[in-house]
Scaffold this active site. Structure first.
Site, PDB file in Angstrom:
ATOM      1  N   HIS A 138     -52.053  42.784  35.568  1.00 17.26           N
ATOM      2  CA  HIS A 138     -51.784  43.400  34.277  1.00 17.26           C
ATOM      3  C   HIS A 138     -52.663  42.801  33.180  1.00 17.26           C
ATOM      4  O   HIS A 138     -52.349  41.754  32.638  1.00 17.26           O
ATOM      5  CB  HIS A 138     -50.307  43.211  33.922  1.00 17.26           C
ATOM      6  CG  HIS A 138     -49.374  43.808  34.931  1.00 17.26           C
ATOM      7  ND1 HIS A 138     -49.092  43.208  36.136  1.00 17.26           N
ATOM      8  CD2 HIS A 138     -48.681  44.979  34.924  1.00 17.26           C
ATOM      9  CE1 HIS A 138     -48.254  43.971  36.826  1.00 17.26           C
ATOM     10  NE2 HIS A 138     -47.986  45.045  36.134  1.00 17.26           N
TER      11      HIS A 138
ATOM     12  N   HIS B 222     -52.101  48.820  30.753  1.00 24.98           N
ATOM     13  CA  HIS B 222     -50.966  47.938  31.061  1.00 24.98           C
ATOM     14  C   HIS B 222     -51.118  47.238  32.405  1.00 24.98           C
ATOM     15  O   HIS B 222     -51.071  46.015  32.482  1.00 24.98           O
ATOM     16  CB  HIS B 222     -49.655  48.739  31.048  1.00 24.98           C
ATOM     17  CG  HIS B 222     -48.511  48.025  31.687  1.00 24.98           C
ATOM     18  ND1 HIS B 222     -47.752  47.089  31.020  1.00 24.98           N
ATOM     19  CD2 HIS B 222     -48.005  48.093  32.945  1.00 24.98           C
ATOM     20  CE1 HIS B 222     -46.831  46.609  31.851  1.00 24.98           C
ATOM     21  NE2 HIS B 222     -46.955  47.197  33.018  1.00 24.98           N
TER      22      HIS B 222
END
Lengths: 665, 665
Positions: free
Chosen positions: B27, B260
């Site tokens: 991430h 993300h």
């Protein structure tokens, strides 16, 4: 006389208190404090005891489910099918009047409650369903869906996280027809709420996009309560009405934790009657209350009659819409739904390896077209759980209330409780989606869906150590055991696209909640898979020892491990060991088969049995017995690329072969 | 130069992004947005990389556990034992740098995170532990416990119910040294937070008794962040600092959900370097950052040296307090804890029937005196779970911070996550309590305690249909299977007081989280029970067939059903059937015994085996096999007096006898 008067209130109080006393078990505190708000609400709510299933009735959720004695008293006084004998039989064996309100147990109970907090999420689900159906079916000139959802909750419900999740979401969605009556008595079991709950509840709700009203004297101010309800109905936000009450009002222990969950005792009841001026004997409904109820029931029935006229007008003016509304209302699924599997047999002739989550996504697109009442979404994981109905377009929002793709936010528990209520509301077929490991967050509401027998579908992806790099916090191990052990819950772990299609069909065409347990990594399309899933387990590929006429060993697997036992079978055969390959996508379905079928698949005589599943072995010995073995995972997973983790945990053809041989030596 | 500058920030950003890229998994979004707040915090936080276990360090919780790459980068840059090689090895097999931060895996990680929301509850646990220990040990002239707890969370954590529970409780408790840095980037996986999360977070926290601060430009305003942190430290309420950031700051997909959870790609990284003016190659820590870190580490070490001087002064002035603090810090339990069982053998010479929850209460009182670092409480069920330490007096509150009875409120999930952090903090032995059926609400945090190997004790009462009238919503059925299947969790279901005492001793003297599964209804005191529990299962009463030298049938039970198989044994013996009575309070402990012991208790040759447990049979076939049977509950319970429900579900001596005979026919 109307029902809105102190006599009705006291009738409810004493019926409840006496039911608890008769059972010598239950909760008198809430009923005595909340009887006034219940009276104000029920005497003005849209419902018809003569037809508890009137589709356009207001929905009432007793979120504080321990207040069941109040709910049963209400049902009795308002003319539902709960008698005085039922009240006297409160909490007894096979009584209608169970310890906590149970959906399906008696008419008039919209949803099972008791586990605190979930009722508020259920309320959001009812209100959301109403708003969606209203947007979908109402016309400028005729409204056929137009009701409110009321929740009665206490301090307990408001402390639970699931309630906070639901409250925040309801604010975002602007569910203006949701009204929560907060029985604010500042007492929980350990004592004053000052011990653990000093937040400014009203301010919190305002922060979450709600309107807030307060009734200062909820013990006696019936008009105040009623006017707050009327005001709440007129706003376009959900509304919290904080109603200040006294727990156990009128009783010697009023205002204390001692009255929450223990019968008052004969002396306590006598003292309370004295205090409240109640001169009646046990289980009495005064004649004026009965008379008022009879009057009220006439009006209630007329209301439904008026609605029936509306629906008739609708039917004649909008026949197609009516037909659809009617089909949805009756939970009718399209004929030939099972053909979906055949559709996929053709569609997937290319045999391309696919993760079952991707197979599920393709099936879902087909279902979205075939089952229009399908509605659902994910806890902020639509792209990963492949749970978006693409042709349905933009998700539901305040400004797009006909959207059937739902954004639940990162709120797994509320999502699941909301879906339960969406089904219980009627007219919809809800599904929810998330990572399988976070079924832990959803479990409390899954349990209630199983108890209520609501066929909500749970799309649970990322189903094993196949998650890989995200590591043990994200790799399910024991979640299959957790779901399989819930009574009345259906766990389905398909091994390829054909089984995934069958799993979807099964999930939609039976009456239990189900989980589709799907993988992240691609799986090959196997020959012979598919409708065998309906029986829970089936022989995918046979190998018989000519000497015995039986296989030497049974290999059993589900999901991503079926491929592995097929490969092991081939290798074992090279060594002249005959292994039967059994795909077992569902223990529950298999357990429900006749013994003859079970014997056919798992012959008692063959004791060399190996189960292979990338999950806790817990539960598998039912099929492999004392002489078999399980290749499973008794530890947590590990953070590494998926292939590496599978290898480390023994999910290799070589290990399966070695384990199978070990059983024969 | 100090570490508080944009070069450190960019160093962290690119280390994290490049680690994700190397792993092709992870991430990047959060690390890039939150690097500034992390830099401001870590360069001013009290911690010493040379001793990650310094008891008075500030605690840091990466609640948004998917931001692990940022945490590892911080550990590297600040001089912890994480090398560039470790960063390059991010998410690989056996790497220190696992997919999500794992407690115990590398020094400097205070708690395992990843399952969203729990980190905020963990933060509350750390801060609560600190405040309690400070109140307990600090003197007017010398403070030895004086640190802050910082949590870094994102929008995801704040949507989870467990976080809301913890936030509300922290406000009530007034945990002024808890500071939450909210990485407010308005993006989650499905898109903008407008989709599902439009609440006014700041107002919600204010309503919950928190102070709130805001940093408008968290992408670059290091001084602003630092001054907010300093301000937060000075208030006596917990503080939320909302720091507005851009997810994936500087990258081509900045400000979108696309950044993300997917690697940026080589081109994305190149474009980001261009945008942020970063001229360095891969995995580079510029020399000036290394130099500044070296300087910072000197000061950090000096801080601990100063504290060591303080503790030395404390030791000399308050030797008894020091000794206790030291013992607690080392998790030392009193010698002879096991004698508690003996104590009870004497104490309970009267043989009075007791519910195991009541037995547990009596043992707990003894433990409260013996194990002073014991601290705990219930989710508003102290009177029902019998979990109050009476001699310890009033519970913990803002005004009574030395109280060790804890009021968690009706917040099972947060309670459990809080207890995890209390243990991880060091110095305390936490327990929690609740109704067993609501272990469903606690499960997500129990799983993490098992993964972290934290010996938190869970007192779980009302353990079966013996709950009676409260009905199926309150009667556990599948919860034993759920706990037994968690890797590394210890489930103990004792059958009387002696086993309950042994269960408490076992729970406290090993390194796993455990559940004491206790009943509501009274049970007789049985002969021969007690320390056999340590082996998980043992022969409680033997009966051998003289002809075979073996029992004819094995009867196995746990908890309240042991009494039942004892009675069945007697009745079977009347019919000349020899049944061995095995008490099996813990499958996990039994599974860990040597094979010889297992064979001694459950001889392979004896296949007639009957397990009796008022719970789902799921999991029992491991012991009874294909030829045995289980008297269990495959449905939900029922609302009725307990005796009636037991009878209905087949828990009678007659049925057990009949089932046992059935196995022999």
């Amino acid at each position: 006389m109307s029902l809105l008067n102190p006599t009705t209130v006291n009738t409810l109080r004493f019926l409840a208190v006496e039911a608890v006393q008769a059972a010598n078990s239950g909760h008198p505190g809430l009923p005595m404090g909340a009887a006034p708000m219940a009276t104000a609400l029920w005497s003005n709510m849209k419902h018809n005891p003569a037809n508890p299933n009137w589709p356009d009735r207001d929905r009432f959720v007793m979120s504080a489910g321990h207040g069941s004695a109040l709910l049963y008293s209400l049902l009795h006084v308002f003319g539902y099918d709960v008698s005085l004998a039922d009240l006297k039989n409160f909490r007894q064996h096979n009584a209608k009047t169970a310890g906590h309100p149970e959906y399906g147990h008696i008419p008039g109970i919209e949803i099972t409650t008791g586990p605190l907090g979930q009722g508020i999420a259920n309320g959001v689900g009812f209100a959301w369903a109403e708003n969606y159906l209203a947007a979908k079916f109402n016309k400028a000139d005729i409204k056929i869906v137009d009701h409110y959802t009321y929740v009665l909750c206490g301090d307990g419900c408001l402390q639970e996280g699931v309630a906070a999740e639901a409250v925040s979401l309801a604010g975002t969605l602007g569910l203006g027809k949701l009204i929560v009556l907060y029985d604010s008595n500042k007492i929980t079991i350990e004592g004053s709420t000052d011990l653990a709950f000093t937040e400014n509840v009203q301010a919190r709700f305002v922060a979450s996009g709600w309107d807030v009203l307060e009734v200062a004297n909820g013990d006696t101010d019936l008009d105040g309560i009623l006017s707050a309800i009327e005001k709440a109905k007129s706003t376009d936000k959900p509304t919290l009405i904080e109603i200040k009450t006294t727990i156990g009002y009128g009783s010697p222990k009023a205002g204390t934790a001692g009255v929450h969950g223990s019968p008052l005792g004969a002396d306590g009841i006598a003292a309370t009657k004295e205090k409240l001026g109640w001169a009646h004997g046990e289980f009495t409904v005064p004649a004026e209350v009965t008379a008022a109820s009879t009057e009220w029931q006439k009006v209630a029935a007329e209301n439904e009659t008026n609605w029936l006229a509306t629906i008739t007008a609708y039917q004649s003016k909008y026949p197609a819409d009516y037909a659809q509304w009617h089909a949805w209302q009756n939970d009718s699924l399209p004929a030939g739904l099972a053909d979906i599997t055949k559709f996929f047999a053709e569609e997937l002739a290319d045999d391309k390896p696919l993760a079952t989550r991707v197979s599920s996504e393709r099936i879902l697109q087909k279902l979205a077209a075939t089952v229009p009442q399908l509605i659902g979404g994910s806890a902020d994981l639509a792209p990963s759980t492949n749970s978006w109905m693409k042709a349905r377009g933009e998700g539901y929002s305040k400004t797009n209330p006909t959207g059937s793709n739902l954004h639940f936010g990162i709120r797994e528990h509320a999502m699941t409780a909301i879906a339960n209520a969406m089904y219980a509301h009627g007219g919809l077929r809800p599904y929810v989606a998330g990572f399988f490991v976070f079924s832990d967050y959803m479990k409390p509401a899954m349990r209630l869906s199983a108890l209520m027998e609501l066929p909500v579908v749970h799309i649970m992806t990322h189903d094993s150590i196949g998650v890989g790099e995200d590591g043990p916090t994200h790799q399910p191990v024991e979640q299959l055991a957790a779901l399989r052990s819930i009574p009345g819950f259906l766990t389905l772990r398909p091994c390829d696209t054909a089984e995934t299609a069958a799993a979807w069909v099964m999930a939609l065409t039976q009456e239990k909640p189900s989980a589709l347990v799907l993988c992240r990594q691609p799986l090959p399309q196997l020959a012979g898979t598919g409708e065998g899933l309906y029986k829970g387990a089936y022989i995918l590929k046979e190998a018989t020892n000519p000497a015995t006429g039986q296989p030497d060993v049974l290999l059993i697997a589900s999901g991503s491990e079926v491929e592995l036992i097929l490969a092991a079978q081939a290798k074992l055969l090279d060594g002249a060991i005959h292994a039967r390959v059994i795909s077992m996508p569902s223990m529950e379905l298999f357990d429900a088969q006749p013994n003859a079928y079970k014997e056919e698949i798992l012959p008692k005589a063959v004791r060399a049995r190996l189960a292979v599943e990338a999950a806790s072995p817990f539960g598998w010995h039912k099929y492999v017995g004392l002489d078999g073995a399980v290749v499973g995972i008794s530890t947590f997973g590990a953070s590494a690329p998926a292939g590496k983790v599978f290898e480390e945990k023994g999910f290799t053809v070589d290990n399966v072969v070695a384990q199978a041989k070990g059983l024969l030596s």
